[in-house]
Write an enzyme that holds these catalytic residues in place. Structure first.
Site, mmCIF file in Angstrom:
data_model
loop_
_atom_site.group_PDB
_atom_site.id
_atom_site.type_symbol
_atom_site.label_atom_id
_atom_site.label_comp_id
_atom_site.label_asym_id
_atom_site.label_seq_id
_atom_site.Cartn_x
_atom_site.Cartn_y
_atom_site.Cartn_z
ATOM 1 N N THR A 1 0.845 -1.250 -0.157
ATOM 2 C CA THR A 1 0.102 0.061 -0.090
ATOM 3 C C THR A 1 0.850 1.304 -0.041
ATOM 4 O O THR A 1 0.635 2.280 -0.659
ATOM 5 C CB THR A 1 -1.007 0.046 1.250
ATOM 6 O OG1 THR A 1 -1.729 -1.242 1.317
ATOM 7 C CG2 THR A 1 -1.610 1.282 1.423
ATOM 8 N N HIS B 1 2.051 1.880 -3.480
ATOM 9 C CA HIS B 1 0.732 2.570 -4.190
ATOM 10 C C HIS B 1 0.933 4.041 -3.729
ATOM 11 O O HIS B 1 0.772 4.986 -4.593
ATOM 12 C CB HIS B 1 -0.512 1.994 -3.849
ATOM 13 C CG HIS B 1 -0.710 0.491 -4.509
ATOM 14 N ND1 HIS B 1 -0.624 0.297 -5.593
ATOM 15 C CD2 HIS B 1 -0.884 -0.625 -3.594
ATOM 16 C CE1 HIS B 1 -0.861 -0.970 -5.725
ATOM 17 N NE2 HIS B 1 -0.973 -1.570 -4.769
ATOM 18 N N CYS C 1 -22.162 1.315 13.989
ATOM 19 C CA CYS C 1 -22.575 0.857 12.949
ATOM 20 C C CYS C 1 -23.091 -0.528 13.007
ATOM 21 O O CYS C 1 -22.628 -1.329 13.646
ATOM 22 C CB CYS C 1 -22.145 1.128 11.606
ATOM 23 S SG CYS C 1 -20.468 0.172 11.220
ATOM 24 N N ILE D 1 2.344 -11.572 2.774
ATOM 25 C CA ILE D 1 1.350 -11.864 3.351
ATOM 26 C C ILE D 1 0.963 -13.484 3.207
ATOM 27 O O ILE D 1 0.689 -14.437 3.708
ATOM 28 C CB ILE D 1 0.005 -11.104 3.273
ATOM 29 C CG1 ILE D 1 0.332 -9.677 3.731
ATOM 30 C CG2 ILE D 1 -1.036 -11.591 3.843
ATOM 31 C CD1 ILE D 1 -0.803 -8.790 3.298
ATOM 32 N N ARG E 1 10.556 -15.511 -3.715
ATOM 33 C CA ARG E 1 9.543 -15.858 -2.823
ATOM 34 C C ARG E 1 9.095 -16.814 -2.487
ATOM 35 O O ARG E 1 8.634 -17.316 -1.281
ATOM 36 C CB ARG E 1 8.440 -15.052 -3.511
ATOM 37 C CG ARG E 1 8.373 -13.592 -3.862
ATOM 38 C CD ARG E 1 7.347 -12.841 -4.457
ATOM 39 N NE ARG E 1 7.134 -11.425 -4.248
ATOM 40 C CZ ARG E 1 6.103 -10.794 -4.340
ATOM 41 N NH1 ARG E 1 4.929 -11.449 -5.143
ATOM 42 N NH2 ARG E 1 5.833 -9.496 -4.116
ATOM 43 N N GLY F 1 -5.905 -10.981 -2.015
ATOM 44 C CA GLY F 1 -5.156 -10.151 -3.107
ATOM 45 C C GLY F 1 -6.372 -9.243 -3.860
ATOM 46 O O GLY F 1 -7.155 -9.839 -4.239
#
Lengths: 347, 347, 347, 347
Positions: free
Chosen positions: D40, D43, D99, D178, D203, D266
């Site tokens: 994030t 981004h 809420c 993650i 990875r 994802g």
């Protein structure tokens, strides 16, 4: 302001003039319009072992109520979710939010719980201050119903804990106000059959008014035989033990079907003998102890059932008194002649 | 063929020569290679109240076993799912498939259950005929382990009934073979802490061998104090009551945390006193009576844990006897010196 | 006996005289009294891509039915649970009982499933043979209702998969017969609000007859705006996608509330575009694909709702034809003028 | 104090000197010791469509962190549950508590959520003020691990949403940090088999370090064929879609077994084509969109797994930078050469 106070150790309560409570930064101040009188209030009046071990008088009594917001603390106001003039009720268990229970969906079991009207000042008064996070807007629910959402919530919690209710057979054992509410909740939730039992015929009549299709009086009926007949020999899918009578437990286990469930809300005053091998293990039963209301899924479900008109608890209300007649309210409960008793405080 | 038979009312069993059982159209015939001896077999040997009320001798004893398929009935063969030579074990509870329990995922509670070695001929014999639908292929699980999947399944059922196990704290109360298996199952299932208690140090040693991180002996340790210390004061998320001792129940409820769960497998021989208000209702506990194995989700989970090597029950096996030494097998169990006892019947 | 047969590749069906089916040892023979005609039967009549890829003609069509047992195989008779004269229906999916799905509560997804009227001879005939384990006694349910418990069961499965229905808001997207049944099931199960949508006003009228409180026609109404208005801006707790229209999926996801659920029964004939990030992941939705009926918990719940009179599917039945008018039955379905269509075969 | 700030629209970030944040009455002030850099943050650096639509610069970036409490607001102090010197991390989603979502156990989906480092000032700074109710004590968890409990929690949420993990087969599709954490969580939670796939071999190596038993590279391996082989032809019980690649979804659905589950974390940047009939409905799949962490059951489970040593995320940490090298931290993530990247801010 006026308030019903337990002034010190010993029986009774007093109507006193006390200061309006302070509204902290995360609190709202509520003008109480109506309040429900609970069996717990009777215990406090009588100053039984539980009451004398728990209360630290003087304390304002009362934990079931509804009313109108008249002021908000700074933090509560800044949230922008509650406003002066909102009609509200509240969850009376004030919890820590940090313990294992609070963090895993069991806030109703928080060890740091402080209950209004027991551990801190309550709602039999003109005003009460409550944390904003405990407040529930009525949004169309009548104030008189809002005043008893605490015990209705006990019934919602009891009936909904466990397997799906729709299509199930439910046996409600004990028809005090919460037992009567449980009959209505089971019916609203799609139970195929609701059977209720009590020794008190007036209470059975209230249970029928809430939707119980069959009512049984153990003084006249062989309850277990009848429950089995009514369920094709199987026993009930769900038994709600609301009597708190030690004998009720054995009957509850016996009335449940193999693989069924017994949710226990009534609190017996002494130990119960259980044949676990025969009555629980070989039957594959699930038992569940019900405390309070799930915070806040119980309130959500209850609000839905009440606002849609699927559940109407008013047939259970038998008496209404002004605040100063708290003594009479306690008396009708003690005599076993009442369903739900309301204190009308303001309008 | 050889078979261990309860010949009539009264203590003891006999090794007899009996006919090979008939293999019906939906059955398979299995040559038994190994069998487990259970506490139930001890009750049958001793002819206690339960045994004399339930068995109709003569009956071949034994309900835990594994072996090789040697023949199939026509219908079983037509299904094409089992074959001669397959190594298998079987669920020993033969159920009706039609009752409310069978139709709603509770077949382990079928009222028409017939148990092998109890209600019909069992597995302490050279051959047993079983309905094909009860048969489970070993597919890589060792025969000796297959022979005790019945009690391992009891442990899997006990540990997995309820909330998620990963990250939980589990207290196993009673370290007979099923209690020991439960320690291993809890560990394999991701429990963060497994604590076990028993009066018998040999059993505690077996529990440690299965993965219990802490073992407690009530003869020496204050079990409740220790469980609370080990769980940061909270109590255990899950208590598995495997002792069947009436005193075990009160301890089980006290050891569970608020909102926790007590799964009850041990069957006490007499009634237990319970303070439901204090120990169950105000604690918001869930209790569950464990009977048999879920058909067949328990078997599925167990197969996965065993085949992946996550669970190895062999440390619990302490004795192996040939079929004719059934008397010695019963004796070591009775003396409390055994973990799991195996009968080696063929290879 | 008479039977509606798909004689070979290509459109149409024929009423033929064929032998009464053989009743195997674990089967029962049922004289069919009434049968339901399904959209699947229309696909078979028209011989679309799915039908031509799956059926191996000649095959007797029909999978929804009820009737009377006229004979039992030896094994079925020995069980003693079904008898000549019993009025019954049956689960039309015949499964293996041994695979991972069958062993873990997902028998409705068995890979070896053989469906009557598709993979083997079906129920548009005077007699059908069914495995005893698939048979369900009507026990008070009218035969005409018994004949359509297969699609009612689809609706029960769809509505009950997931969170508790009582107090929830349910949006049924697509009001074919199963969508209409879903409205009635949701109402019976305690939904607080049932909203239904369809382009066909006749179908919306049937949905209202089953309990939908609000009906929407996408040709006139802005469905998403209306669903949000009706749910206080939140969206529906549960969306049942029964239309099978690819555009229905995007609407279903958009109509569900944050954290809500979309159960998908309608099968689109082509791929659907989904913005998973916006419509599923950031909304925390759960989607579930509905196939058949859970064996047999769906049947159990359905039987309870029908026998208690909580659910009455008859308003959805719009046409009844004798067996020989199968062509007319198919035609009214094709024209979109029918709710549920029944074949009356015997009485 | 120092802080990494997005100064205005457009790419990049700046290290600036800004005032220490104000600690409100219900807040605590935390000196940040370590922080995690997230996709994030990339981004936001690149100022993509999502970032430019959501952020209102200037804002301090960073939402994964751990540190030490240096001050408490009055209300927070009065609770007595947190203290100066406590090492803590925090849930970075600040929610309304009122809420429908907040009241029913879905607070992670609160529509009023404000995320630190996105909607308000974040943690790439010397200090951050957080509401006390969002703060989690480390209690023995290393600060560096505490700094990445936000993404580890995403993995815990993904793996634990749905059926029981013990004994299951889990396929992790996409091995960013993650995804790698998810491999470790699945292993700790008792999965019998963990398979992971990614195009990036580095990875895959990290995934193996976290416990994946089999790793697949779609550039070399036929992933679907391999997953079926590894699961005896069934497919995986649970698929965790962590790649966010639109093609990942079709593969995720295809890799899941009948009746299985696909949890989607994802977030694809464009719409995905799904054949719902074939891939979801006839397979009886459950799909679930994962957002954030359940408040706070995910944190509770995560804390248990970390403190017991069942889960060690450190093999995934590949880079550590001081705060001023935020640009280098972003660069190694962008180049796909990093596992988890940590900013070391104080000690």
């Amino acid at each position: 302001m006026r308030a019903v106070v337990k002034p010190g150790p010993g029986p009774g309560m007093e109507l006193r003039d006390v200061p309006v409570p302070v509204c902290g930064p995360t609190d709202v101040l509520i003008q109480v319009q109506a309040a429900g009188v609970c069996g717990t209030d009777l215990h406090i009046w009588e100053w039984d072992a539980w009451a004398s071990g728990r209360l630290r008088p003087p304390v304002v009594i009362g934990h079931e109520f509804a009313g109108e917001i008249t002021a908000l603390g700074d933090e509560a106001a800044a949230e922008g979710l509650l406003a002066v003039g909102d009609l509200v009720t509240a969850e009376g268990h004030i919890v820590c939010g940090h313990c294992l229970q609070c963090r895993t969906g069991h806030a109703h079991l928080c060890t740091r719980t402080r209950i209004i009207g027991v551990d801190r000042d309550g709602a039999f008064a003109d005003f009460i201050a409550m944390p904003a996070s405990n407040v529930i807007k009525l949004e169309g629910i009548a104030v008189e119903i809002g005043a008893i959402m605490d015990p209705i919530g006990n019934a919602v919690h009891t009936v909904h804990a466990g397997d799906a209710v729709p299509g199930s057979t439910v046996f409600v054992l004990g028809c005090g106000p919460i037992g009567c509410f449980a009959c209505g909740v089971a019916k609203a939730a799609g139970a195929s059959l609701v059977v209720a039992s009590d020794f008190n015929d007036m209470r059975l009549s209230l249970a029928r008014g809430m939707g119980a299709q069959v009512t049984l009086n153990p003084g006249r009926d062989d309850v277990l035989v009848r429950v089995r007949e009514l369920t094709g020999g199987d026993g009930a899918d769900l038994v709600c033990e609301m009597s708190g009578h030690p004998a009720g437990h054995a009957q509850a286990f016996a009335a449940a079907r193999l693989g069924g469930r017994v949710n226990l809300l009534g609190t017996p005053s002494r130990a119960t003998e259980v044949d676990f091998a025969r009555d629980v293990i070989f039957k594959g039963l699930t038992l569940y102890g019900v405390t309070g209301r799930k915070m806040y899924s119980t309130w959500h479900t209850m609000g839905r059932l009440l606002r849609a008109g699927q559940l109407d608890p008013r047939p259970v209300i038998t008496h209404r008194f002004p605040l100063e007649r708290i003594g009479d309210a306690i008396a009708v409960i003690k005599e076993g002649k009442a369903g739900k008793v309301i204190l009308e405080i303001a309008s």
